[in-house]
Design a protein around this motif. Sequence first.
Motif, short mmCIF file in Angstrom:
data_model
loop_
_atom_site.label_atom_id
_atom_site.label_comp_id
_atom_site.label_asym_id
_atom_site.label_seq_id
_atom_site.Cartn_x
_atom_site.Cartn_y
_atom_site.Cartn_z
N PRO A 1 19.04 51.30 63.48
CA PRO A 1 18.84 52.31 62.47
C PRO A 1 20.16 51.60 61.43
O PRO A 1 20.98 51.67 62.31
CB PRO A 1 18.29 53.67 62.50
N TRP A 2 19.93 52.25 60.49
CA TRP A 2 21.17 51.63 59.68
C TRP A 2 21.94 52.71 59.68
O TRP A 2 23.15 52.15 59.39
CB TRP A 2 20.73 51.07 57.30
N SER A 3 21.50 53.63 60.07
CA SER A 3 22.29 54.81 60.28
C SER A 3 23.70 54.97 61.67
O SER A 3 24.31 55.24 61.28
CB SER A 3 21.68 56.05 60.46
N THR A 4 23.67 53.76 62.18
CA THR A 4 24.00 53.30 63.52
C THR A 4 24.70 52.61 62.95
O THR A 4 26.52 53.16 63.78
CB THR A 4 22.89 52.89 64.00
N PHE A 5 24.70 51.96 62.46
CA PHE A 5 26.62 51.64 61.66
C PHE A 5 27.73 52.70 60.88
O PHE A 5 27.02 52.72 60.74
CB PHE A 5 26.26 50.08 61.21
N GLN A 6 28.62 52.69 61.20
CA GLN A 6 29.51 53.26 60.71
C GLN A 6 30.64 51.89 60.19
O GLN A 6 31.14 52.72 58.78
CB GLN A 6 31.12 52.98 62.16
N ARG A 7 29.66 51.20 60.06
CA ARG A 7 30.95 50.29 58.76
C ARG A 7 30.66 48.50 58.57
O ARG A 7 30.33 48.39 60.26
CB ARG A 7 32.32 50.51 59.48
N VAL A 8 30.06 48.32 57.92
CA VAL A 8 29.26 46.96 57.94
C VAL A 8 30.79 46.07 56.92
O VAL A 8 30.93 46.52 55.87
CB VAL A 8 27.83 46.87 57.45
N TYR A 9 30.88 44.51 57.69
CA TYR A 9 32.71 44.25 57.02
C TYR A 9 32.88 42.51 57.22
O TYR A 9 31.27 41.65 58.50
CB TYR A 9 33.37 44.27 57.57
N ILE A 10 33.21 42.03 56.92
CA ILE A 10 32.91 40.02 57.05
C ILE A 10 34.65 40.12 58.08
O ILE A 10 35.44 40.83 57.64
CB ILE A 10 33.49 39.79 55.97
N SER A 11 34.15 39.50 59.30
CA SER A 11 35.56 39.45 59.56
C SER A 11 35.25 37.87 60.56
O SER A 11 34.07 37.22 60.68
CB SER A 11 35.58 39.84 61.16
N GLN A 12 36.59 36.96 60.96
CA GLN A 12 36.44 35.30 61.70
C GLN A 12 36.50 35.79 62.79
O GLN A 12 36.81 36.26 63.77
CB GLN A 12 37.45 34.93 60.77
N ILE A 13 35.47 35.20 62.96
CA ILE A 13 35.25 34.82 64.97
C ILE A 13 34.95 34.16 65.33
O ILE A 13 34.62 32.29 64.29
CB ILE A 13 34.46 35.80 65.22
N ARG A 14 36.53 33.46 66.46
CA ARG A 14 36.58 32.02 66.54
C ARG A 14 34.81 31.49 67.42
O ARG A 14 34.84 32.50 67.92
CB ARG A 14 37.53 32.04 67.94
N ARG A 15 34.73 30.25 67.31
CA ARG A 15 33.88 29.70 68.10
C ARG A 15 33.81 30.28 69.43
O ARG A 15 32.77 29.54 70.26
CB ARG A 15 33.68 28.77 67.63
N GLY A 16 34.65 29.89 70.49
CA GLY A 16 34.77 29.78 71.41
C GLY A 16 35.88 30.40 72.16
O GLY A 16 36.67 29.89 71.59
N VAL A 17 36.06 30.38 73.22
CA VAL A 17 37.70 31.18 74.27
C VAL A 17 38.75 30.19 73.60
O VAL A 17 38.39 29.14 74.82
CB VAL A 17 37.48 31.57 75.76
N GLY A 18 39.52 30.11 73.63
CA GLY A 18 41.04 29.04 73.16
C GLY A 18 40.57 27.64 72.20
O GLY A 18 40.90 27.25 72.04
N VAL A 19 39.38 28.19 71.27
CA VAL A 19 39.31 27.04 70.36
C VAL A 19 39.69 27.65 68.86
O VAL A 19 39.86 28.77 68.59
CB VAL A 19 37.03 27.69 69.82
N SER A 20 40.06 27.16 68.36
CA SER A 20 40.56 26.96 66.77
C SER A 20 40.14 27.57 65.80
O SER A 20 39.98 27.78 64.85
CB SER A 20 42.34 26.49 66.82
N VAL A 21 38.95 26.61 65.96
CA VAL A 21 37.83 26.49 65.04
C VAL A 21 37.24 28.75 64.63
O VAL A 21 36.94 29.05 65.87
CB VAL A 21 36.45 25.94 65.16
N ALA A 22 36.68 28.82 63.58
CA ALA A 22 36.45 29.89 62.94
C ALA A 22 35.53 30.61 62.36
O ALA A 22 35.49 29.47 61.49
CB ALA A 22 37.42 31.34 63.05
N TYR A 23 34.35 31.36 61.89
CA TYR A 23 33.64 30.84 61.00
C TYR A 23 34.00 32.66 60.83
O TYR A 23 33.41 32.90 61.41
CB TYR A 23 32.63 30.49 61.68
#
Length: 182
Positions: free
Chosen positions: A99-121
């Motif tokens: 449910p939407w009430s489950t979430f304390q916060r919703v935000y945008i963040s860059q996350i890398r595609r793999g461990v040790g990979v510099s490409v982030a989305y």
Amino acid sequence: MKYVHGTDKKSHDLLMVWFNRFILVIILFSCFFCSGAFFLIVYWAFLGDVYGLRFLLLVVPLLVASIVAFCEGLWCNSKYILDEKGITLIYPLYKRHFPWSTFQRVYISQIRRGVGVSVAYDYIVLMISECGALTRSLSVPECFGYQDHFLIIRKTEARMTEFCKYCIFSDRPAIKAYKYFD
């Protein structure tokens, strides 16, 4: 339904899904091979073969790694549905509703595609509970281990519009906001 890690471009998403499925088949065969080797080595150990125990020390980590990789692969092929009640994640083996009430916060963040990979989305992060992992740069495979603390969904403009109907975006949490760190 949209793929959690997809881009809503059919050709990209199908390529991603089929690649993940191909890798899952390889990992599944690896699981079967390691399981068979595990039982064979345990059988030899009961017969008194001391060298079998050395092989057992090699096979057990491979078996565990294969099982974790298989579960992560299933997680990577998950889909989601948004509605006024919340978000439903559909995994290949089960569904999970938040449910939407489950979430304390919703935000945008860059996350890398793999461990040790510099490409982030950019990903939409739906924070369920405080987690020190949210304050550092993460990779998609690392997020699998924290799925009880937050959900991630690949950001596109269409998805942003869809999410804005149901929730409000905020800033990324500060390090001071957390009681514990990983």
